[in-house]
Design a protein around this motif. Structure first.
Motif, PDB file in Angstrom:
ATOM      1  N   SER A 221      24.531  49.503  28.207  1.00  0.00           N
ATOM      2  CA  SER A 221      24.739  50.637  29.232  1.00  0.00           C
ATOM      3  C   SER A 221      25.931  50.243  30.185  1.00  0.00           C
ATOM      4  O   SER A 221      26.322  51.116  31.024  1.00  0.00           O
ATOM      5  N   GLY A 222      26.145  48.916  30.394  1.00  0.00           N
ATOM      6  CA  GLY A 222      27.023  48.427  31.316  1.00  0.00           C
ATOM      7  C   GLY A 222      26.527  47.708  32.422  1.00  0.00           C
ATOM      8  O   GLY A 222      27.350  47.442  33.234  1.00  0.00           O
ATOM      9  N   MET A 223      25.208  47.709  32.378  1.00  0.00           N
ATOM     10  CA  MET A 223      24.430  47.134  33.579  1.00  0.00           C
ATOM     11  C   MET A 223      24.567  45.498  33.326  1.00  0.00           C
ATOM     12  O   MET A 223      24.473  45.021  32.311  1.00  0.00           O
ATOM     13  N   ILE A 224      24.682  44.876  34.465  1.00  0.00           N
ATOM     14  CA  ILE A 224      24.412  43.457  34.447  1.00  0.00           C
ATOM     15  C   ILE A 224      23.238  43.125  35.209  1.00  0.00           C
ATOM     16  O   ILE A 224      22.973  43.638  36.400  1.00  0.00           O
ATOM     17  N   THR A 233      15.702  39.630  39.368  1.00  0.00           N
ATOM     18  CA  THR A 233      16.137  39.779  40.943  1.00  0.00           C
ATOM     19  C   THR A 233      17.100  40.446  41.312  1.00  0.00           C
ATOM     20  O   THR A 233      17.281  41.017  42.423  1.00  0.00           O
ATOM     21  N   GLU A 234      18.226  40.504  40.385  1.00  0.00           N
ATOM     22  CA  GLU A 234      19.459  41.420  40.929  1.00  0.00           C
ATOM     23  C   GLU A 234      19.875  42.335  39.460  1.00  0.00           C
ATOM     24  O   GLU A 234      19.875  41.817  38.241  1.00  0.00           O
ATOM     25  N   VAL A 235      20.153  43.621  39.831  1.00  0.00           N
ATOM     26  CA  VAL A 235      20.691  44.573  38.717  1.00  0.00           C
ATOM     27  C   VAL A 235      21.807  45.270  39.220  1.00  0.00           C
ATOM     28  O   VAL A 235      21.906  45.919  40.476  1.00  0.00           O
ATOM     29  N   TYR A 236      22.990  45.438  38.530  1.00  0.00           N
ATOM     30  CA  TYR A 236      24.118  46.112  39.073  1.00  0.00           C
ATOM     31  C   TYR A 236      24.851  46.994  37.846  1.00  0.00           C
ATOM     32  O   TYR A 236      24.732  46.573  36.760  1.00  0.00           O
ATOM     33  N   LYS A 237      25.132  47.973  38.052  1.00  0.00           N
ATOM     34  CA  LYS A 237      25.769  49.056  37.187  1.00  0.00           C
ATOM     35  C   LYS A 237      27.110  48.773  37.376  1.00  0.00           C
ATOM     36  O   LYS A 237      27.657  48.546  38.474  1.00  0.00           O
ATOM     37  N   SER A 238      27.930  49.126  36.375  1.00  0.00           N
ATOM     38  CA  SER A 238      29.439  48.810  36.309  1.00  0.00           C
ATOM     39  C   SER A 238      30.125  49.744  37.431  1.00  0.00           C
ATOM     40  O   SER A 238      30.806  49.314  38.148  1.00  0.00           O
ATOM     41  N   GLU A 239      29.515  50.857  37.629  1.00  0.00           N
ATOM     42  CA  GLU A 239      30.202  51.948  38.642  1.00  0.00           C
ATOM     43  C   GLU A 239      30.036  51.272  39.945  1.00  0.00           C
ATOM     44  O   GLU A 239      30.569  51.556  40.940  1.00  0.00           O
ATOM     45  N   GLU A 240      28.615  50.931  40.288  1.00  0.00           N
ATOM     46  CA  GLU A 240      28.327  50.196  41.601  1.00  0.00           C
ATOM     47  C   GLU A 240      29.401  49.017  42.004  1.00  0.00           C
ATOM     48  O   GLU A 240      29.685  48.795  43.168  1.00  0.00           O
ATOM     49  N   LEU A 241      29.848  48.328  40.959  1.00  0.00           N
ATOM     50  CA  LEU A 241      30.776  47.383  41.133  1.00  0.00           C
ATOM     51  C   LEU A 241      32.540  47.708  41.088  1.00  0.00           C
ATOM     52  O   LEU A 241      33.109  46.886  41.427  1.00  0.00           O
ATOM     53  N   GLY A 242      32.651  49.038  40.971  1.00  0.00           N
ATOM     54  CA  GLY A 242      33.654  49.541  40.837  1.00  0.00           C
ATOM     55  C   GLY A 242      34.637  49.089  39.723  1.00  0.00           C
ATOM     56  O   GLY A 242      35.845  48.992  39.768  1.00  0.00           O
ATOM     57  N   MET A 243      34.117  48.746  38.650  1.00  0.00           N
ATOM     58  CA  MET A 243      34.571  48.184  37.207  1.00  0.00           C
ATOM     59  C   MET A 243      34.522  49.223  36.268  1.00  0.00           C
ATOM     60  O   MET A 243      33.771  50.307  36.074  1.00  0.00           O
ATOM     61  N   GLU A 244      35.437  49.220  35.316  1.00  0.00           N
ATOM     62  CA  GLU A 244      35.387  49.791  34.130  1.00  0.00           C
ATOM     63  C   GLU A 244      34.056  49.375  33.373  1.00  0.00           C
ATOM     64  O   GLU A 244      33.348  48.458  33.874  1.00  0.00           O
ATOM     65  N   TYR A 269      37.185  40.118  34.711  1.00  0.00           N
ATOM     66  CA  TYR A 269      36.784  39.993  36.410  1.00  0.00           C
ATOM     67  C   TYR A 269      36.040  38.580  36.367  1.00  0.00           C
ATOM     68  O   TYR A 269      35.312  38.101  35.556  1.00  0.00           O
ATOM     69  N   HIS A 270      36.399  37.769  37.437  1.00  0.00           N
ATOM     70  CA  HIS A 270      36.051  36.412  37.517  1.00  0.00           C
ATOM     71  C   HIS A 270      35.686  36.228  39.041  1.00  0.00           C
ATOM     72  O   HIS A 270      36.475  36.689  40.090  1.00  0.00           O
ATOM     73  N   GLY A 271      34.566  35.863  39.384  1.00  0.00           N
ATOM     74  CA  GLY A 271      34.073  35.802  40.736  1.00  0.00           C
ATOM     75  C   GLY A 271      32.582  35.625  40.804  1.00  0.00           C
ATOM     76  O   GLY A 271      31.801  35.190  39.850  1.00  0.00           O
ATOM     77  N   HIS A 272      32.012  35.729  42.003  1.00  0.00           N
ATOM     78  CA  HIS A 272      30.318  35.717  42.170  1.00  0.00           C
ATOM     79  C   HIS A 272      29.698  36.791  41.662  1.00  0.00           C
ATOM     80  O   HIS A 272      30.470  38.018  41.814  1.00  0.00           O
ATOM     81  N   PHE A 273      28.598  36.757  41.151  1.00  0.00           N
ATOM     82  CA  PHE A 273      27.890  37.705  40.433  1.00  0.00           C
ATOM     83  C   PHE A 273      27.479  38.791  41.515  1.00  0.00           C
ATOM     84  O   PHE A 273      26.857  38.056  42.737  1.00  0.00           O
ATOM     85  N   GLY A 274      27.810  39.846  41.259  1.00  0.00           N
ATOM     86  CA  GLY A 274      27.045  40.977  42.502  1.00  0.00           C
ATOM     87  C   GLY A 274      28.606  41.325  43.387  1.00  0.00           C
ATOM     88  O   GLY A 274      28.208  42.493  43.956  1.00  0.00           O
ATOM     89  N   ASP A 275      29.543  40.566  43.279  1.00  0.00           N
ATOM     90  CA  ASP A 275      30.664  41.149  43.977  1.00  0.00           C
ATOM     91  C   ASP A 275      31.373  42.335  43.337  1.00  0.00           C
ATOM     92  O   ASP A 275      31.322  42.257  42.269  1.00  0.00           O
ATOM     93  N   LYS A 276      31.970  43.066  44.268  1.00  0.00           N
ATOM     94  CA  LYS A 276      32.651  44.177  43.746  1.00  0.00           C
ATOM     95  C   LYS A 276      34.023  43.624  43.098  1.00  0.00           C
ATOM     96  O   LYS A 276      34.408  42.662  43.338  1.00  0.00           O
ATOM     97  N   ALA A 277      34.655  44.750  42.220  1.00  0.00           N
ATOM     98  CA  ALA A 277      35.784  44.557  41.596  1.00  0.00           C
ATOM     99  C   ALA A 277      36.820  44.140  42.544  1.00  0.00           C
ATOM    100  O   ALA A 277      37.515  43.081  42.248  1.00  0.00           O
ATOM    101  N   THR A 278      36.950  44.736  43.708  1.00  0.00           N
ATOM    102  CA  THR A 278      37.861  44.426  44.667  1.00  0.00           C
ATOM    103  C   THR A 278      37.839  42.907  45.167  1.00  0.00           C
ATOM    104  O   THR A 278      38.742  42.443  45.937  1.00  0.00           O
ATOM    105  N   GLN A 279      36.609  42.368  45.080  1.00  0.00           N
ATOM    106  CA  GLN A 279      36.422  40.849  45.688  1.00  0.00           C
ATOM    107  C   GLN A 279      36.526  39.891  44.806  1.00  0.00           C
ATOM    108  O   GLN A 279      36.425  38.631  44.830  1.00  0.00           O
TER     109      GLN A 279
END
Length: 503
Positions: A221-224, A233-244, A269-279
């Protein structure tokens, strides 16, 4: 839970590495790199000698090319498909496909007995105890431990019979990604639900563990999500992170505080888990129409779509792996202990990339595929005579164009040689260019019928022991000394056939 006795190919994959024939290179890599059980490895860097197709394909072994071989129904596999590959620590290559599980020892493909549950396979994993976990498409999980096996099904607590992926935490729990969420099997092979956020409606496609035992996952579904101590402990949808839409995920092998996220676009995208695309750092993987798979093999991050594969270099620039026959249904990428790269395709089978001491200069430099008649190293560069002119390649694989290439133009070049004075002699066959001498001072001198050559169609050129240059033409032989044609040998000298093919 059923236990079975199974039979599989014994012995180690034959090591076919000829160190005298291929260049090898010493590099420093992270100890948590290629080994899939990264959490067991030290975080310290170490130095070792590398060889194999994965390192050759990425240019980490200078001067070594690579070649490929596809295994399908014509040469070992029961069917021409492979859904997942695993290079085990004992040297065997495990192949999962619609026909079941195949074990390859470097020479023989052996299909595992399906009576123990090893039917259509979609995922393979080696745990910290050396056991092989096979996830099937419709029959749960089979754990292979030597000649014994354990079959786990929905009756043992699996949320679905269709399995996609595995990962292991630091307590020896094996997490199982299914088409109806994720569960885990403890050291006693008891299956448990994962606590925390409900993932039972999610098709789990990727799991990866860091050295601390944290599990990261991605759903169709695009969830991580992240799992700590068997709890989501953590769940994020693609749209929450501002990503495709997110299509895959991987722990950064060099900095396990960060992750790579693949999307359905040509962006990583490369960075910390849970960060938004802009970060996060954005990495272009131009050439891919969506990232289907991410892995770390042979010292590089690999990314692939279902039709194209490539890697990130040390500066995170993406390079498409060129000139490979696998171009459809690409499912995943992995490597074996010899440094060979492997790719699985649902339509073409399994492909192995191995080192090859021969480099395809045409493909590396992007030259057109003209017929090549001659080649000569001269002044540090490679001079190539083709049916469509002269090509010059520099030591950096750069195509050089100069007064000489311009003068020859599209004339067919048949032979190239260097004399003792450092002059280059080029025999041309068309466009009335005749025999060309590229002098050491950079000047060009041409020999044609206008200044004594018997014919402008020159097939061969050779330098005699006394320094004379011998040119074989369609009208006979020419002898050149001190810049002049001093003698010709043709019909007047009794030659019945004046077409000289070689001298």
């Amino acid at each position: 839970m059923r236990r079975n006795r199974i039979r599989y190919a014994a012995g180690f994959m034959t090591v076919l590495v000829f160190l005298l024939q291929i260049n090898i290179n010493t590099v420093t890599v992270s100890a948590s790199g290629d080994n899939k059980r990264r959490r067991q490895e030290s975080e310290e860097a170490y130095t070792y000698t590398v060889y194999g197709g994965g390192y050759a394909a990425t240019g980490q072994i200078p001067g070594v090319g690579y070649t490929t071989e596809i295994y399908d129904a014509s040469n070992g596999l029961p069917t021409s498909d492979a859904m997942f590959l695993l290079g085990a620590s004992d040297g065997h290559m495990w192949i999962g496909g619609y026909a079941g599980v195949i074990c390859y020892d470097g020479s023989t493909f052996e299909r595992m007995d399906t009576s123990g549950g090893l039917t259509s396979a979609r995922g393979l994993f080696e745990d910290s105890k050396g056991r092989i976990w096979a996830g099937t498409n419709d029959n749960g999980v089979v754990v292979i431990d030597g000649k014994e096996s354990v079959h786990l099904t929905y009756k043992d607590g699996l949320p679905a019979s269709s399995i996609r992926i595995f990962a292991e935490d630091n307590n020896g729990n094996i997490f199982i990604g299914t088409t109806a969420g994720v569960c885990y099997a403890d050291s006693e092979m008891n299956v448990h639900e994962v606590l925390g956020a409900d993932l039972s409606e999610e098709r789990i496609l990727k799991l990866d563990a860091d050295s601390a035992g944290r599990i990261y996952g991605q759903a169709s579904s695009g969830m991580i999500f992240a799992i700590d101590d068997c709890t989501v402990t953590e769940v994020y949808k693609s749209e929450e992170l501002g990503m495709e839409k997110i299509s895959t995920i991987m722990v950064d092998p060099k900095d396990e505080q960060e992750i790579y996220i693949g999307t359905e676009s040509n962006t990583l995208y490369h960075g910390h888990f849970g960060d938004k695309a802009t970060q996060m750092e954005r990495i272009s993987v131009s050439g891919l129409q969506g990232v289907h798979w991410l892995s770390y093999d042979c010292g590089r991050v690999w990314a692939s779509s279902t039709t194209v594969a490539g890697y990130l270099d040390e500066n995170k620039r993406f390079h498409v792996l060129e000139n490979i026959p696998m171009n459809s249904g690409i499912e995943m990428i992995t490597s074996d202990y010899q440094g060979n790269l492997w790719m699985a395709s649902s339509t073409q089978g399994a492909m192995k990339v191995v080192a090859n001491n021969f480099v395809d200069v045409t493909s590396v430099t992007g030259l057109p595929g003209d017929v090549t008649n001659a080649a000569c190293h001269f002044g540090g560069n490679l001079y190539i005579g083709t049916d469509n002119g002269l090509r010059i390649i520099g030591t950096d694989a750069r195509i050089i164009e100069n007064d000489l290439t311009e003068y020859i133009g599209t004339a067919r070049v048949r032979c190239i040689t260097e004399d003792a004075k450092g002059n280059l002699w080029i025999a041309t066959y068309t466009n009335d260019k005749g025999l060309i001498c590229f002098l050491q001072d950079g000047n060009i001198k041409a020999y044609t019928t206008a200044n004594g050559l018997p014919d402008n169609q020159v097939r061969s050129v050779s330098v005699a022991k006394d320094g004379s240059v011998l040119a074989g033409t369609n009208g006979g032989l020419a002898v050149i000394r001190n810049g002049e044609v001093i003698r010709t040998v043709g019909t007047h000298e009794g030659i019945g056939n004046t077409v000289f093919l070689t001298v």
